[in-house]
Design a protein around this motif. Structure first.
Motif, short mmCIF file in Angstrom:
data_model
loop_
_atom_site.label_atom_id
_atom_site.label_comp_id
_atom_site.label_asym_id
_atom_site.label_seq_id
_atom_site.Cartn_x
_atom_site.Cartn_y
_atom_site.Cartn_z
N SER A 95 1.03 -1.17 0.13
CA SER A 95 -0.09 0.01 0.11
C SER A 95 0.81 1.73 0.20
O SER A 95 0.44 2.03 -0.62
N TYR A 96 1.98 0.92 0.99
CA TYR A 96 3.01 2.55 0.96
C TYR A 96 3.52 2.61 -0.52
O TYR A 96 4.46 3.61 0.14
N GLU A 97 4.02 1.63 -1.08
CA GLU A 97 5.12 1.56 -1.94
C GLU A 97 4.70 2.76 -3.27
O GLU A 97 5.90 3.04 -3.14
N ALA A 98 3.19 3.13 -3.43
CA ALA A 98 3.16 3.65 -4.91
C ALA A 98 3.84 5.25 -4.00
O ALA A 98 4.43 6.40 -4.58
N GLY A 99 3.60 5.53 -2.38
CA GLY A 99 4.05 6.92 -1.99
C GLY A 99 5.15 6.74 -1.81
O GLY A 99 5.76 8.46 -2.05
N ASN A 100 6.08 6.26 -1.22
CA ASN A 100 7.50 5.50 -1.63
C ASN A 100 8.35 6.08 -3.50
O ASN A 100 9.21 7.17 -3.33
N ILE A 101 7.44 5.61 -3.98
CA ILE A 101 8.16 5.77 -5.88
C ILE A 101 7.68 7.42 -5.81
O ILE A 101 7.82 8.25 -6.92
N GLY A 102 6.22 7.52 -5.14
CA GLY A 102 6.02 9.14 -4.73
C GLY A 102 6.94 10.27 -4.95
O GLY A 102 7.00 11.26 -5.75
N GLY A 103 7.08 10.11 -3.60
CA GLY A 103 7.77 10.84 -2.95
C GLY A 103 9.10 10.75 -4.04
O GLY A 103 10.33 11.67 -4.22
N ALA A 104 10.01 9.93 -4.52
CA ALA A 104 11.27 10.08 -5.43
C ALA A 104 11.22 10.84 -6.81
O ALA A 104 11.71 11.30 -7.62
N THR A 105 9.58 10.69 -6.96
CA THR A 105 9.54 11.37 -8.78
C THR A 105 9.05 13.13 -8.02
O THR A 105 9.77 13.55 -9.03
N GLY A 320 3.67 -0.90 -6.21
CA GLY A 320 3.66 0.56 -5.85
C GLY A 320 3.42 1.23 -7.55
O GLY A 320 2.81 2.69 -7.35
N VAL A 321 4.23 0.50 -9.02
CA VAL A 321 4.19 1.36 -9.43
C VAL A 321 2.90 1.77 -10.49
O VAL A 321 3.10 2.92 -11.16
N PHE A 322 1.96 0.88 -10.57
CA PHE A 322 0.53 0.46 -10.57
C PHE A 322 -0.21 1.74 -10.51
O PHE A 322 -0.42 2.48 -10.99
#
Length: 397
Positions: A95-105, A320-322
Motif C-alpha cells: 500500500s505504501y510503496e506508491a508513496g515511496n516511488i511518488g516521493g522519489a518522483t 507501487g508503480v501501478f
C-alpha cells in the motif's frame, strides 16, 4: 568508518522515506524548532529497538518472525501473530510503496523538470528492480551507503543555508514543550520513525552480514552511526522548514519553492536530491523487508536470489508503480494496513523485549536492567502510537 557501515544504513534509509520527510516538513512549518525534542525521542526509541533486533539476529542467526514461531508454543497464538505480521508488513508495504516511488518522483521533477514526469515512476521502478534483481546484499549495502550520505548532505546543507538560531535549536532539542494542536504532529513524528517492518528487516540483514557473536560490537556501532545519520536528516528537514514564514506548505517540494527566493536555486536542488534519495531508498527497502518477512512466515529458507524471495518484492514493486502511475488510491487496503501496523508495533515491541530477556534464546547477551527500562518506556510509547493509528483510521481522531 563508512567501510564498517552495514545493515543499519538500510534501516536508516527505510525510515527516512517520503512520509518522514513530509511529517518533519509540516512540524517545522507549523511549530518551528519546538518539536525537535520529539524527533530526538524518536531516534532514541528507534535505536533501542533496532539494537535489540540486531542483537537477536546475530545471536540466533534467524529472522524475527522465525524466532516468534520458535518461541510461541501455543499454535493459536503463534498462527494469529504470524498472520498479523504477514498482513501488516506485506499488505502495508504494498500500500505504501506508491508513496515511496511518488516521493522519489517529486525529487526527479525538481531536478529534471516536468516534461517527462509521467515516465518517472516507471524509471524509478525499473531502477529499483535492477538493483534488487542483479544485486547481492553486499552490493545493495554499498549503494545504500552512497544514497544515505547523499541524502544526509543534501538536507544538512539546506538546513545550514537557513542559518538557524543555535540557542533556539538547542532549546527545541532539549527543552520539551507541547504547543497547542501539536500532539498529533508529535505522534506523527514518532510514528514515521519507529517503523515495525524495520525490526524484521534489521534482524534478517545482520544475519546476512555477520555470523559470529564477536561481531556484536560492530553491529551496535553500525546501528548507532546509521540511526544518528537518519536522525540528522530528520532534524535538518525540521530546521529548514522552520525558516519558512508561509504555512502554505504540504510537502518538501513546496518547502523548496518557498526557500528558493531566499536562498536561490541551491535550495531546490539540495531538496530535490534529498527527496529523490529518500524516495528511492524506501522504494527498495519496503519490498525487500516484505520478502524477508514472507520468507520467515512461510519457512522458505530462501536465499536473496531465490525465485520465491524475488516473487514477493517484485509483486510489491509492481503494485507501487501501478497505483502511482494510474492515480489509484486503494483506500480500504491502506486503512487495513494502518490498523494492522497499529496493532503490530506494540505486540512486536512486547515480544522483542520478552525474547531478548530469555536466557534460552540470548544466553549471556540478554538485556541488562537499563535496556529493559528503556524498552518498557518504548512499549508504552508504541501502545500510544498504535492506539492513535487505529483511532485515526476509525474516525475518532
Amino acid at each position: 568508518m563508512f567501510k564498517k557501515l552495514g545493515p543499519g544504513v538500510l534501516v536508516a534509509a527505510a525510515f527516512i522515506g517520503p512520509g518522514t520527510v513530509t511529517a518533519c516538513t509540516l512540524a517545522g512549518v507549523n511549530f518551528g524548532f519546538s518539536l525537535l525534542w520529539a524527533m530526538l525521542l524518536s531516534i532514541i526509541a528507534t535505536y533501542v529497538l533496532q539494537e535489540m533486533s540486531a542483537r537477536l539476529g546475530i545471536v540466533t542467526q534467524k529472522g524475527l518472525a522465525d524466532v516468534i514461531k520458535q518461541e510461541l508454543h501455543n499454535p493459536w497464538i503463534r498462527n494469529s501473530v504470524i498472520a498479523l505480521i504477514f498482513s501488516a508488513i506485506i499488505i502495508g508495504n504494498a500500500s505504501y510503496e506508491a508513496g515511496n516511488i511518488g516521493g522519489a518522483t517529486l525529487g526527479m521533477e525538481a531536478l529534471f523538470g516536468m516534461t517527462y514526469s509521467n515516465l518517472y515512476p516507471f524509471i524509478l521502478g525499473g531502477l529499483a528492480f535492477i538493483l534488487l534483481y542483479l544485486g547481492s546484499y553486499k552490493s545493495l549495502e554499498k549503494v545504500f551507503i552512497v544514497l544515505v550520505l547523499i541524502m544526509s548532505l543534501s538536507f544538512v546543507m539546506t538546513a545550514i543555508l537557513t542559518k538557524p538560531d543555535i540557542w533556539e535549536l538547542i532549546k527545541g532539542l532539549f527543552m520539551p514543550t507541547i504547543p497547542e494542536k501539536g500532539i498529533l504532529t508529535i505522534i506523527a513524528l514518532v510514528g514515521t520513525t519507529v517503523v515495525p517492518y524495520n525490526l524484521f528487516l534489521h534482524a534478517a540483514l545482520v544475519s546476512e552480514k555477520w555470523k559470529s557473536k564477536d561481531d556484536l560490537k560492530l553491529a551496535k556501532r553500525d546501528t548507532l552511526v546509521s540511526i544518528i545519520l537518519g536522525g540528522l536528516v530528520s532534524v535538518s528537514i525540521i530546521i529548514s522548514a522552520a525558516a519558512i514564514n508561509s504555512t502554505e506548505v504540504n510537502n518538501v517540494m513546496d518547502m523548496a519553492k518557498a526557500l528558493e527566493p531566499l536562498y536561490g536555486s541551491a535550495a531546490l536542488y539540495f531538496l530535490g536530491i534529498g527527496m529523490f534519495a529518500a524516495g528511492i531508498t524506501s522504494a527498495i527497502t519496503a519490498p525487500l523487508a516484505a520478502a524477508y518477512v514472507a520468507n520467515s512466515c512461510f519457512g522458505w529458507n530462501a536465499g536473496f536470489k531465490d525465485a520465491k524471495f524475488r516473487m514477493i518484492w517484485i509483486m510489491i514493486l509492481i503494485l507501487g508503480v501501478f497505483f502511482l502511475s494510474f492515480g489509484i488510491k486503494p483506500i480500504e487496503i491502506i486503512k487495513f494496513a494502518q490498523i494492522t501496523n497499529g496493532l503490530l508495533l506494540p505486540i512486536i515491541a512486547v515480544f522483542l523485549l520478552w525474547v531478548v530477556n530469555r536466557t534460552g534464546v540470548m544466553g549471556e547477551y540478554k538485556n541488562n536492567m537499563m535496556q529493559n527500562i528503556f524498552g518498557g518506556l518504548i512499549i508504552l510509547l508504541s501502545v500510544l502510537l498504535g492506539a492513535k493509528s487505529i483511532l485515526t483510521v476509525l474516525g475518532f481522531l
